[in-house]
Scaffold this active site. Structure first.
Site, PDB file in Angstrom:
ATOM      1  N   VAL A  48       1.547  -1.614   0.377  1.00 56.12           N
ATOM      2  CA  VAL A  48      -0.052  -0.031   0.026  1.00 56.12           C
ATOM      3  C   VAL A  48       1.187   1.854   0.159  1.00 56.12           C
ATOM      4  CG1 VAL A  48      -1.541   1.592   1.314  1.00 56.12           C
ATOM      5  CG2 VAL A  48      -2.086  -1.262   1.123  1.00 56.12           C
TER       6      VAL A  48
ATOM      7  N   ARG B 230      -6.993  -2.981  -5.354  1.00 52.24           N
ATOM      8  CA  ARG B 230      -6.271  -4.642  -5.828  1.00 52.24           C
ATOM      9  C   ARG B 230      -4.674  -5.323  -5.729  1.00 52.24           C
ATOM     10  NH1 ARG B 230     -10.085  -4.982 -10.265  1.00 52.24           N
ATOM     11  NH2 ARG B 230      -9.225  -3.238 -10.654  1.00 52.24           N
TER      12      ARG B 230
ATOM     13  N   LYS C  99     -13.845   0.850   4.042  1.00 52.23           N
ATOM     14  CA  LYS C  99     -13.468   0.073   3.401  1.00 52.23           C
ATOM     15  C   LYS C  99     -14.002  -1.486   4.184  1.00 52.23           C
ATOM     16  CE  LYS C  99      -9.771  -2.247   3.001  1.00 52.23           C
ATOM     17  NZ  LYS C  99      -8.696  -2.007   1.686  1.00 52.23           N
TER      18      LYS C  99
ATOM     19  N   GLY D 256     -13.811 -20.203  -7.267  1.00 50.77           N
ATOM     20  CA  GLY D 256     -12.626 -20.231  -7.998  1.00 50.77           C
ATOM     21  C   GLY D 256     -12.496 -21.867  -6.445  1.00 50.77           C
TER      22      GLY D 256
ATOM     23  N   CYS E 267      -5.942  -9.424   2.584  1.00 52.47           N
ATOM     24  CA  CYS E 267      -7.204  -8.329   3.374  1.00 52.47           C
ATOM     25  C   CYS E 267      -8.391  -9.260   3.546  1.00 52.47           C
ATOM     26  CB  CYS E 267      -7.281  -7.321   1.604  1.00 52.47           C
ATOM     27  SG  CYS E 267      -5.332  -6.398   1.647  1.00 52.47           S
TER      28      CYS E 267
ATOM     29  N   ARG F   6       0.365 -14.821   1.059  1.00 54.11           N
ATOM     30  CA  ARG F   6      -0.540 -14.864   2.166  1.00 54.11           C
ATOM     31  C   ARG F   6      -2.247 -15.839   2.321  1.00 54.11           C
ATOM     32  NH1 ARG F   6       0.999  -8.793   3.219  1.00 54.11           N
ATOM     33  NH2 ARG F   6       1.017  -8.675   1.789  1.00 54.11           N
TER      34      ARG F   6
END
Ligand code: UGA
Length: 432
Positions: A12, A150, A200, A249, A256, A325
């Protein structure tokens, strides 16, 4: 143009810093990691992020972008201070604010009067107040300005956002933060800090819920004989639903969604509301990992299970990033290994020799290969776990020759099934 300190030069912070420099601001990025700063000053980008290398290079050359060790060094002459430090998940599911508090405490004594501290990291609802308390500087305003970047398209998302959200009760401070985005064409929404922080979390949790819903629909499609690709296409034509984020998927992941969905459930619980809907969103995702792993295991001939292996293609949590991650691929991999089956894996962003996989997941006993065919040689199943473009181009004539058994589990519905089927493969996708 403004002077901006960026505290924390991760995904970020680095993207935010490089993009602000590109917009003409003077940016100083700080980190506690001396090696990372030395590499950045030499123009080396520590992450895979499309277009970021060009912006960093441009910023270093023009002198608009600098990298220093230590937050105080960056903040002492800046007008804006963007806190972009990690907020990892604590043991109880709540976000751990220790990095944020430490960064605020470090810059507090050096902040110029009338400067603005901005929370960019995803921080629990109420953190703007927490930072204000730690700073204890009544002459400095704390503003929330959450990120919606993203990984893989972060530069594009920063420069062409759907919206910019600013949370502050101080109109002058909001106008000054909005001014930083003057060259960006996007709606700017100003609200109070608690609402900005909630936007958010609500956005990420909503998207995670959308994906869990789609994955559940994919399971239903398998049960009733429908084709999920057509189902989501038909749903997406409805503008109230939208076409984005409808790809089924192996489950969703990354740094996140899992963290933020759990954190929001926790925030709600602490505020006295049992947001059990989110528990179900998380459970459906866990079930999806289980179901994908079971498809892989079902494709193995049980009489040879101990002597064969599965080829995993893709380890990152999605294509276009090197981030491992909370990767769905790793979650499925763990389940396959736990069933006693060997795995060889290939990922274009995870090199066999750099030791990153072993450092991130020291307990995983996986052989990494440097191309997909080396992973597939002698394998019983080819498991496509990440939607890298190069997997669409695989040579299935060659795969048919080198694999012990012609079986594919395509957890991303990446392939046109007739292509491997024509070569004698048994193909299983998701929801079709
Ligand atoms: C996410 C959000 O999309 C960003 O808006 C947000 O700023 C960011 O988190 C953050 O909070 O920092 P990111 O984690 O980079 O971004 O990844 P996404 O592209 O959202 O993908 C998340 C997961 O959903 C991946 O595992 C991906 O494969 C999966 N996904 C996504 C699907 O399975 N299907 C889809 O249609 C889309």
């Amino acid at each position: 143009m403004a002077t901006i300190a960026i505290i924390g030069t991760g995904y970020v912070g680095l993207t935010t810093g490089a993009c602000f420099a590109h917009l003409g601001h003077e940016v100083i990025c700080a980190d506690i990691d001396e090696r990372k700063i030395a590499r950045l000053n030499a123009g080396e980008i520590p992450i895979v992020e499309k277009g970021l290398d060009r912006l960093v290079d441009e910023g270093i050359r023009s002198g608009q972008l600098r990298f220093v060790v230590g937050a105080a060094e960056a903040s002492k002459n800046a007008e804006f201070h963007y806190l972009c430090v990690p907020t990892p998940q604590g043991e109880d599911g709540a976000a751990d604010l220790s990095y944020l508090e430490a960064a605020a405490a470090e810059i507090a004594p050096v902040l110029p009067t009338n400067s603005i501290v901005v929370n960019k990291s995803t921080v629990p609802v109420g953190s703007t107040r927490v930072v204000g308390r730690v700073l204890n500087r009544p002459d400095v305003t704390v503003v929330s300005n959450p990120e919606f970047l993203r990984e893989g398209t972060a530069v594009q998302d920063f420069l062409h956002p759907d919206r910019v959200v600013i949370g502050s009760r101080d109109t002058e401070a909001s106008i000054r933060v909005a001014g930083l985005y003057a060259r960006i064409a996007a709606p700017i929404m100003v609200t109070d800090p608690v609402s900005a922080e909630t936007i958010k979390y609500a956005s990420n949790a909503f998207l995670a819920a959308k994906l869990s819903f789609v994955n559940a629909i994919a399971t239903l499609c398998e049960a009733v004989g429908a084709d999920v690709n057509d189902v989501v296409l038909g749903m997406g034509y409805d503008s109230r639903i939208g076409r984005e984020f409808l790809r089924p998927g192996p489950g969703w992941g990354g740094s996140c969604f899992p963290k933020d969905t759990r954190a929001l459930a926790n925030i709600a619980k602490e505020a006295g509301y049992d947001f059990s809907f989110l528990d179900q969103v998380l459970k459906v995702n866990d079930d999806q990992f289980d179901r994908t792993a079971q498809k892989v295991l079902d494709a193995i001939d049980p009489t040879v299970a101990a002597s064969t292996h599965v080829a995993f293609l893709g380890l990152t949590f999605k294509a276009g990033t090197d981030d491992l991650r909370e990767s769905p691929s790793i979650e499925v991999l763990r389940r396959v290994l736990a069933a006693g089956v060997k795995v060889k894996a290939y990922d274009p962003a995870v090199m066999a020799d750099d030791g990153r996989l072993a450092r991130t997941y020291p307990d995983l006993d996986v052989e990494l290969t440097s191309d997909p065919y080396a992973a597939a040689e002698g394998a019983s199943v080819l498991a496509i776990m990440t939607e890298w473009d190069e997997f669409v181009e695989l040579d299935f004539d060659k795969m048919a020759e080198i694999m012990a058994r012609r079986s594919i589990v395509d957890a991303r519905n990446l392939l046109e099934p007739t292509i491997p089927r024509r070569r004698g493969f048994v193909y299983r996708g998701v929801g079709r």
